[in-house]
Design an enzyme around this catalytic site. Sequence first.
Site, PDB file in Angstrom:
ATOM      1  N   GLU A   1      -3.247  -4.104   3.335  1.00  0.00           N
ATOM      2  CA  GLU A   1      -4.109  -4.466   2.210  1.00  0.00           C
ATOM      3  C   GLU A   1      -5.444  -5.364   2.515  1.00  0.00           C
ATOM      4  O   GLU A   1      -6.188  -5.529   1.795  1.00  0.00           O
ATOM      5  CB  GLU A   1      -3.434  -5.051   1.006  1.00  0.00           C
ATOM      6  CG  GLU A   1      -2.332  -3.959   0.451  1.00  0.00           C
ATOM      7  CD  GLU A   1      -2.950  -3.044  -0.223  1.00  0.00           C
ATOM      8  OE1 GLU A   1      -3.690  -2.144   0.190  1.00  0.00           O
ATOM      9  OE2 GLU A   1      -2.618  -3.012  -1.475  1.00  0.00           O
TER      10      GLU A   1
ATOM     11  N   ASP B   1       0.958  -1.008   0.180  1.00  0.00           N
ATOM     12  CA  ASP B   1      -0.199  -0.065   0.125  1.00  0.00           C
ATOM     13  C   ASP B   1       0.703   1.399   0.126  1.00  0.00           C
ATOM     14  O   ASP B   1       0.771   2.013   1.064  1.00  0.00           O
ATOM     15  CB  ASP B   1      -1.005  -0.156   1.186  1.00  0.00           C
ATOM     16  CG  ASP B   1      -2.106   0.703   1.012  1.00  0.00           C
ATOM     17  OD1 ASP B   1      -2.171   1.571  -0.053  1.00  0.00           O
ATOM     18  OD2 ASP B   1      -3.023   0.866   1.977  1.00  0.00           O
TER      19      ASP B   1
END
Length: 184
Positions: free
Chosen positions: A115, A15
């Site tokens: 995530e 991310d």
Amino acid sequence: MNNCDIAYLLGALADGGCYCLKYRDGRSEYRCVWTQASPVWLLISVKPRLENILENLGSNSKVKMLKGNTRYEIRVSSKLVFQLLTQSKAKIPKLIEKCENEILRHWLRGLYDAEGDKSGKRLRLWNKDRTILTLAVQALKCFGIEAYGPYLDDKRHGVHVIEIPSKHRRKFRDEIGFEHPKLA
């Protein structure tokens, strides 16, 4: 240097990313960025590990926290960190092949914290990079954990997902675990 910290940051980097920025004046900036909607996880899990790695590398680079319109960002500009993370990323397939479980555990934990589904109702991981999810499925097998996917979940945005079936959720929680405050 703690390989588990590097593995966690590498998983959490799903991310975010590492970028080599080129400027008009010919200089380059090596930037690594972790993002999240809430700053808490970034401050308690990402920032301390990153500062520890910078200290171990002897770098005087500073870790910065920035607030965007919809997300918070931890950022560091360091060629040493950039090289460490990009070189470590290339080693993930070999770690999976050898089932280096302690390092893989931290990589998967960082990946899920960044995530994963934070609802607590199911265990799902999303990413636009299908390769990361394919590696996650392979790494989970080292722990005897099944996962379905990756498959396209959001066609419009090109986001893929893997899902851990209910019969393996407890094993995931016990073997991998979470650090994200919404999950822990």
